[in-house]
Enzyme design. Structure first.
Site, PDB file in Angstrom:
ATOM      1  N   ASP A 162      60.942  13.114  73.789  1.00 55.56           N
ATOM      2  CA  ASP A 162      60.148  14.144  73.066  1.00 55.56           C
ATOM      3  C   ASP A 162      59.614  13.572  71.809  1.00 55.56           C
ATOM      4  O   ASP A 162      60.296  13.915  70.929  1.00 55.56           O
ATOM      5  CB  ASP A 162      61.026  15.410  73.114  1.00 55.56           C
ATOM      6  CG  ASP A 162      60.113  16.615  72.404  1.00 55.56           C
ATOM      7  OD1 ASP A 162      59.396  16.377  71.950  1.00 55.56           O
ATOM      8  OD2 ASP A 162      60.729  17.736  72.711  1.00 55.56           O
TER       9      ASP A 162
ATOM     10  N   PHE B   2      65.429  20.479  70.189  1.00 55.09           N
ATOM     11  CA  PHE B   2      64.490  21.665  70.748  1.00 55.09           C
ATOM     12  C   PHE B   2      63.343  21.015  71.567  1.00 55.09           C
ATOM     13  O   PHE B   2      62.801  19.865  71.331  1.00 55.09           O
ATOM     14  CB  PHE B   2      63.739  22.040  69.158  1.00 55.09           C
ATOM     15  CG  PHE B   2      62.887  23.260  69.511  1.00 55.09           C
ATOM     16  CD1 PHE B   2      63.324  24.392  69.652  1.00 55.09           C
ATOM     17  CD2 PHE B   2      61.540  23.076  69.506  1.00 55.09           C
ATOM     18  CE1 PHE B   2      62.494  25.576  69.886  1.00 55.09           C
ATOM     19  CE2 PHE B   2      60.759  24.157  69.652  1.00 55.09           C
ATOM     20  CZ  PHE B   2      60.956  25.335  69.903  1.00 55.09           C
TER      21      PHE B   2
ATOM     22  N   LYS C 185      51.819  18.661  68.699  1.00 53.58           N
ATOM     23  CA  LYS C 185      51.886  18.790  67.255  1.00 53.58           C
ATOM     24  C   LYS C 185      50.610  17.864  66.799  1.00 53.58           C
ATOM     25  O   LYS C 185      49.398  18.281  66.838  1.00 53.58           O
ATOM     26  CB  LYS C 185      53.198  18.504  66.533  1.00 53.58           C
ATOM     27  CG  LYS C 185      54.040  19.520  66.884  1.00 53.58           C
ATOM     28  CD  LYS C 185      55.167  20.034  65.879  1.00 53.58           C
ATOM     29  CE  LYS C 185      55.843  21.378  66.267  1.00 53.58           C
ATOM     30  NZ  LYS C 185      56.985  21.017  66.836  1.00 53.58           N
TER      31      LYS C 185
HETATM   32  C1  LIG Z   1      57.352  21.991  68.438  1.00 54.40           C
HETATM   33  C2  LIG Z   1      58.153  21.281  69.131  1.00 54.40           C
HETATM   34  C3  LIG Z   1      58.157  21.661  70.666  1.00 54.40           C
HETATM   35  C4  LIG Z   1      57.480  22.699  71.179  1.00 54.40           C
HETATM   36  O1  LIG Z   1      56.144  22.612  70.923  1.00 54.40           O
HETATM   37  P1  LIG Z   1      55.061  23.972  71.378  1.00 54.40           P
HETATM   38  O2  LIG Z   1      53.856  23.500  71.020  1.00 54.40           O
HETATM   39  O3  LIG Z   1      55.760  24.922  70.315  1.00 54.40           O
HETATM   40  O4  LIG Z   1      55.406  24.239  72.536  1.00 54.40           O
HETATM   41  C5  LIG Z   1      58.923  20.853  71.617  1.00 54.40           C
HETATM   42  N1  LIG Z   1      59.644  19.676  71.291  1.00 54.40           N
HETATM   43  C6  LIG Z   1      59.659  19.400  69.768  1.00 54.40           C
HETATM   44  C7  LIG Z   1      60.531  18.134  69.320  1.00 54.40           C
HETATM   45  C8  LIG Z   1      59.048  20.051  68.901  1.00 54.40           C
HETATM   46  O5  LIG Z   1      59.216  19.785  67.611  1.00 54.40           O
END
Ligand SMILES: *Cc1c(COP(=O)(O)O)cnc(C)c1O
Length: 406
Positions: A225, A140, A254
């Site tokens: 990421d 994700f 986050k």
């Molecule tokens: C939450 C998340 C995203 C996306 O972040 P947003 O602030 O919702 O755009 C991308 N990568 C990872 C691993 C995430 O947990």
């Protein structure tokens, strides 16, 4: 809509785009790891706003940083730089592999910047055909069309028309699969050190090291990421620090703002210099208000006591989970690191995940799932031991109810 209306959950269905299905109650205030709803019922927060509230709700030092900066300068735009952004960037650089930072507002935007940078780097330094991005099933990376296409779940990216091209997905933790598709036309491999939304699946040490070797061999950039795994979540500032590897790009969001929207892309000068003035940007990115809060959050999180506390809390979570499972025997072994913990339900109990989450709310506990059969914990990194115990007692009640009326 009439002039007179009640602010309740029902209103949501009329006034908000229906991309979410929020809980039946409405939270109105929170402190630390406790949340209260409109009826003043309290909840223990094991969800942390989906791994965002690294320092809990309304941490007094963050409130103070926000208040102080709110009386000085909120936004000035990127025609100017600002003191909080410069201080925050310097602190991040001093603590990581990075030599320069790009600030944005959300995880997706940080990843969008990372992917654009990787493409631009490969195209300018090597060849216009070096554009392949390798990613992983169940990954994700956000919801922009580029990031959702790089993400590994077709159901999130299908149905929005043509997708960005030259993106390849292979199974996570499978180096052979990466080896089969990586080549001189590959510009980047992007991976989460622990797949978060995909089910709390940690990368193996061998996989991370193998990715580094393959990327170096093919002049592809290795992007981690760390939007969910970063900022102390795993007990180190960033999860890559558990492995003996140096990434080329790391994205953070986050936890970095402790609840204030901000994200960052970290890289080195030799890569970052290919993006020149005007080639990328954002209106709000690096605004002083967000950076002032994030700077304070950074100081609190990047501290040995806080980071070692994450490990202590992890142990207590695992102890409590073991105790619960001795009683109900519905879980397979927990996985994850630090305070990102996934608890898989045994296959025959998969269908009660949602019921457990709903019962938990009744008992006064906020939980997350990851996929259909994983309960996910991503609480504040400073949740108290008492709050963990209390939340776990409530979890046990929720589970017993869910099994007994199965
Ligand atoms: C939450 C998340 C995203 C996306 O972040 P947003 O602030 O919702 O755009 C991308 N990568 C990872 C691993 C995430 O947990």
């Amino acid at each position: 809509m009439a002039d007179e209306y009640e602010i309740n959950r029902h209103l949501f269905d009329h006034v908000i785009l229906p991309v979410y299905t929020p809980a039946d109650f409405i939270p109105v205030k929170a402190l630390g790891s406790k949340v209260w709803d409109q009826q003043n019922k309290d909840y223990i927060d094991f969800a942390g706003g989906i791994a965002v509230m690294a320092l809990g709700h309304c941490h007094p030092k963050l409130v103070e940083a926000l208040r102080q900066q709110s009386e000085k300068l909120w936004h000035i735009g990127n025609l100017f730089t600002n003191e909080p952004a410069l201080r925050l960037a310097t602190k991040i650089i001093n603590a990581t592999f990075a030599e320069c930072v790009f600030f944005a507002n959300s995880g997706a935007e940080a990843n969008e910047a990372a992917l654009k940078l990787a493409r631009r780097y490969a195209i300018t330094q090597f060849s216009p055909y070096k554009t392949k991005i390798i990613s992983f099933y169940n990954a994700f990376h956000g919801r922009t069309l580029f990031t959702v296409s790089v993400g590994g779940q077709a159901k999130y990216s299908d149905g929005f028309g043509p997708k960005p091209a030259d993106i390849v997905h292979v199974p996570f933790n499978n180096l052979g699969a990466v080896r089969a598709v990586i080549d001189d036309h590959t510009c980047a491999v992007i991976a989460e050190p622990i797949q978060g939304e995909g089910g709390v699946i940690p990368a193996t040490d061998e996989f991370i090291k193998g990715l580094r070797q393959l990327c170096s061999h093919y002049n592809a950039l290795l992007i981690f990421d760390e939007i969910q795994t970063g900022m102390g979540r795993t007990g180190k500032l960033f999860a890559y620090m558990h492995y003996d590897v140096k990434p080329d790009i790391v994205t953070s969001a986050k936890g970095i703002g402790g609840g204030f929207p901000i994200s960052a892309m970290l890289t080195t000068h030799s890569i970052g210099h290919v993006l020149t003035p005007g080639s990328h940007g954002t209106t709000y990115g690096g605004n002083p208000l967000a950076c002032a809060v994030a700077e304070t959050a950074f100081d609190l999180i990047n501290h040995p006591n806080l980071l070692s506390g994450v490990e202590r809390r992890h142990k207590l979570f695992i102890e409590c989970i073991d105790k619960i499972n001795k009683q109900v025997n519905i879980f397979d072994s927990p996985r994850g690191m630090g305070l990102l913990i996934g608890l898989p339900l045994k296959p025959i109990y998969k269908n009660i995940t949602q019921r457990i989450l709903q019962n938990a709310v009744q008992e006064g506990l906020l939980l997350l799932n990851a996929g259909n059969d994983i309960i996910r914990f991503a609480p504040s990194l400073i949740i108290t031991m008492e709050e963990i115990q209390l939340g776990m007692n409530r979890l046990l009640k929720a589970i017993i109810k869910a099994i007994s009326n199965q």
